[in-house]
Design a protein around this motif. Sequence first.
Motif, PDB file in Angstrom:
ATOM      1  N   VAL A  32      49.875  42.120  60.200  1.00 13.18           N
ATOM      2  CA  VAL A  32      49.434  41.855  58.829  1.00 13.18           C
ATOM      3  C   VAL A  32      48.856  43.144  58.284  1.00 13.18           C
ATOM      4  CG1 VAL A  32      47.978  40.462  57.333  1.00 13.18           C
ATOM      5  CG2 VAL A  32      48.969  39.452  59.399  1.00 13.18           C
ATOM      6  N   GLY A  33      49.528  43.697  57.297  1.00 14.24           N
ATOM      7  CA  GLY A  33      49.121  45.018  56.829  1.00 14.24           C
ATOM      8  C   GLY A  33      49.330  46.032  57.924  1.00 14.24           C
ATOM      9  N   ASP A  34      48.265  46.661  58.334  1.00 17.82           N
ATOM     10  CA  ASP A  34      48.342  47.612  59.444  1.00 17.82           C
ATOM     11  C   ASP A  34      47.662  47.085  60.695  1.00 17.82           C
ATOM     12  OD1 ASP A  34      49.727  49.497  57.924  1.00 17.82           O
ATOM     13  OD2 ASP A  34      47.854  50.291  57.073  1.00 17.82           O
ATOM     14  N   ALA A  35      47.260  45.808  60.669  1.00 25.48           N
ATOM     15  CA  ALA A  35      46.511  45.242  61.794  1.00 25.48           C
ATOM     16  C   ALA A  35      47.378  44.247  62.558  1.00 25.48           C
ATOM     17  CB  ALA A  35      45.254  44.543  61.288  1.00 25.48           C
ATOM     18  N   VAL A  36      47.250  44.270  63.878  1.00 25.04           N
ATOM     19  CA  VAL A  36      47.898  43.292  64.743  1.00 25.04           C
ATOM     20  C   VAL A  36      46.899  42.183  65.020  1.00 25.04           C
ATOM     21  CG1 VAL A  36      49.002  42.876  66.970  1.00 25.04           C
ATOM     22  CG2 VAL A  36      49.387  45.038  65.768  1.00 25.04           C
ATOM     23  N   LEU A  37      47.223  40.944  64.649  1.00 25.00           N
ATOM     24  CA  LEU A  37      46.297  39.813  64.758  1.00 25.00           C
ATOM     25  C   LEU A  37      46.856  38.784  65.731  1.00 25.00           C
ATOM     26  CD1 LEU A  37      45.465  39.310  60.975  1.00 25.00           C
ATOM     27  CD2 LEU A  37      44.263  40.734  62.652  1.00 25.00           C
ATOM     28  N   PRO A  38      45.945  38.068  66.425  1.00 26.22           N
ATOM     29  CA  PRO A  38      46.411  37.018  67.333  1.00 26.22           C
ATOM     30  C   PRO A  38      46.786  35.760  66.556  1.00 26.22           C
ATOM     31  CG  PRO A  38      44.032  37.088  67.336  1.00 26.22           C
ATOM     32  CD  PRO A  38      44.474  38.217  66.455  1.00 26.22           C
ATOM     33  N   SER A  39      47.639  34.954  67.174  1.00 26.16           N
ATOM     34  CA  SER A  39      47.966  33.665  66.568  1.00 26.16           C
ATOM     35  C   SER A  39      46.805  32.699  66.765  1.00 26.16           C
ATOM     36  CB  SER A  39      49.236  33.104  67.199  1.00 26.16           C
ATOM     37  OG  SER A  39      48.999  32.774  68.565  1.00 26.16           O
ATOM     38  N   PHE A  40      46.846  31.616  66.036  1.00 32.86           N
ATOM     39  CA  PHE A  40      45.774  30.621  66.086  1.00 32.86           C
ATOM     40  C   PHE A  40      45.630  30.061  67.500  1.00 32.86           C
ATOM     41  CE2 PHE A  40      44.628  26.062  65.646  1.00 32.86           C
ATOM     42  CZ  PHE A  40      43.335  26.211  65.175  1.00 32.86           C
ATOM     43  N   ALA A  41      46.745  29.633  68.127  1.00 30.34           N
ATOM     44  CA  ALA A  41      46.665  29.023  69.457  1.00 30.34           C
ATOM     45  C   ALA A  41      46.185  30.028  70.495  1.00 30.34           C
ATOM     46  CB  ALA A  41      48.038  28.463  69.853  1.00 30.34           C
ATOM     47  N   LEU A  42      46.642  31.285  70.401  1.00 27.15           N
ATOM     48  CA  LEU A  42      46.227  32.295  71.368  1.00 27.15           C
ATOM     49  C   LEU A  42      44.739  32.610  71.234  1.00 27.15           C
ATOM     50  CD1 LEU A  42      47.072  34.219  73.605  1.00 27.15           C
ATOM     51  CD2 LEU A  42      47.709  35.893  71.855  1.00 27.15           C
ATOM     52  N   GLU A  43      44.232  32.641  69.984  1.00 24.76           N
ATOM     53  CA  GLU A  43      42.809  32.899  69.778  1.00 24.76           C
ATOM     54  C   GLU A  43      41.968  31.739  70.298  1.00 24.76           C
ATOM     55  OE1 GLU A  43      39.406  35.070  68.380  1.00 24.76           O
ATOM     56  OE2 GLU A  43      41.411  35.531  69.134  1.00 24.76           O
TER      57      GLU A  43
END
Length: 697
Positions: free
Chosen positions: A221-232
């Motif tokens: 997202v943009g320049d950031a790598v974010l975890p998915s909801f289930a993984l978080e």
Amino acid sequence: MTLRRWTLRAAFWVGLAAVVLLRFADPSPFPTLRYAFFDVAQSVFAGAAEPQRLPLAVVDIDERSLAQQGQWPWPRDIVADLVGRIAASKPLVLGIDIIFAEPDRLSPESLLKRFPLDAPLRESLSALPSNDAILAAKLSMLPTVLAVAAIDDGEAPGGQTVMQAPIKLRLGQQSVSELRRYPGLLRNLPVLEEASSGVGVASLELSGDGVVRKMPAVMLVGDAVLPSFALEVLRIARGGEAVSVEINGPGVAAVSLADTEIPTTYSGHVWLRDRPADSLLRVSAADLMSDAVPLANLQGHIVLLGSTGVGLGREFVTPSGSLRSDVDVQALFLENLLTESFLVRPQAAALWEALLALAVLSLVVLAVPRLPGYTSLPAMLGLLGLLFAGSLFAMQSNGLLFDPTYTAVVGSIAYLVVLGRGLAEAQQQRRRSAEEREMALILAEAGNRSKTSFLANMSHELRTPLNAILGFSEMMKREILGPISPPKYRDYVEDIHHMGSHLLSLVNDILEMSKVEAGESHLSESEFPLQDVLADCVRTVQSAYRDSGIAVSFDRETVPRRLWADKRMFTQMVLNLVSNAVKYTPKGGEVRLTGSVDERGDFRLSISDTGIGMSDKEVSEAFVPFRRIDHALASNLEGIGLGLPLTKAMIEMHGGRLELTSITDRGTTAILVFPASRLRNLTDRKGEEATRFEESA
């Protein structure tokens, strides 16, 4: 090497190249077939899997909950009460699959802005905390993960702070071409996110046919790598500090959480393994808020809060074909993460499938033409069955996703092409064979005509000197010009006359056979006394073989009186059969001539003997021109093997047939069968004479 062989080789190599290119290009309908196979396999295995209870529960804002608390959206203080009830059950973590992007419209500060109220009421409302603050306070009572959504297109909403993601990122040297970049997020109110333990992206990505087959583990997202909801949610439940993500080559190379390795595609997705929906603990929010469910049921569980009420969200199709809400899909992905029962599509799967398709193509092209026609189809079906069985076994035992459909399509097309080419070649070969047979027939007929013409000419050429020999020898036998001296010459003259007569009969037989084969022999039919002609034939044979010691008898009463036929041919047929019977019967044997009329009125003239007989093979060979029986008794006999073939041809010209039965060392019976229309009696003759008289008058 012929041009045709070069063409076939070139077509084969072009086919191999096309198979590789098509596999990596992956045009439609190959992805559709691949997904269909994976879905069918999951349907089979999901139905056969035993339900496994996990510390995972879904609190559902369902229709009963809406009927109890009112339509959605609920005031945030009601949501806070629900979160408080869940917190009281002491779960491991609460994941809320609901986005609170706007302030609560029923919060006290919102009411002050919307409605003109008197001073005392405004003062009372101003003293109350906001509903969002109440919900934030409840969220802070337990580990909580809030859901956010990726924005597919457009610009990111302004004024958002940069999300601090619990990601430990390791970057390689290359680009991330396979990783989809989203411009921004739809987020919760800052007060709620600050009160939560973590935030995960809950967006789903559907396949082209609308089925959820893969879930993102991480998203860009943009320049950031974010975890998915289930993984978080799983990270918070296990107390992990961060999710490790390695990006190298075309995309995500590895994702891990503590000791759990999560196999992903280069785009950061995990293939979803479907499970029965009843494997999860599901609690209605209405039951939880009315104390209808013991709080202990959720203790130590990972709890997901979401909504399935009508109008609150859409339903998604999972690989096994079941419809599930968004929170149920998140729960299914979380179940995969908990059990580590991942489905893995190897990064080199396309290459392996291309190589397998090449092997199957080569096998079909090389093996099918060498197989018998009735075994090629079962062999091909067995090969396809082995492909699909192997893929199913790999999925069930190791969770590996291999696509047999591309190889099956390539193999089937190759089989049909090879089969069609074989059929075309067979058809062409049949046409060539038919043309060769036709040409051979033409050449045989031409050769037969040449042979017949040659025999006829030679026979005519031989008959002229033979007639002279016979005439002069006959004069010398009768001593017309004076006595022969010395007397020994008279014996020589008799031998010359006998041998000349025999040679003339052979020439006549050859000439007659050549006429029959050339279709130049014609019947000269007349009515004649049958009994008298047969008696003459018997006398002729008896005279010719008076020293043979064989009895030749004729049953006159069994034979009709008159016959309509070619008298010359009839006499020759009878002489041929009776002479053969006498020649092949040892001394002391018997030859009999009898007649009969069968039930159809056909006349049957039977010549039977007690001679050496013949085997079935010899009977069939006896009708071949110039073929004689190989027997000691027949080694010194006269003849060239034309008697039976000529007799058969003559009787067939009369519309009849020759029947021959024989038993070795027992004897032979030859039967001339004449049609009933050739028999004549007194009544027939009178009727015919009356008809001729009327016609002449």
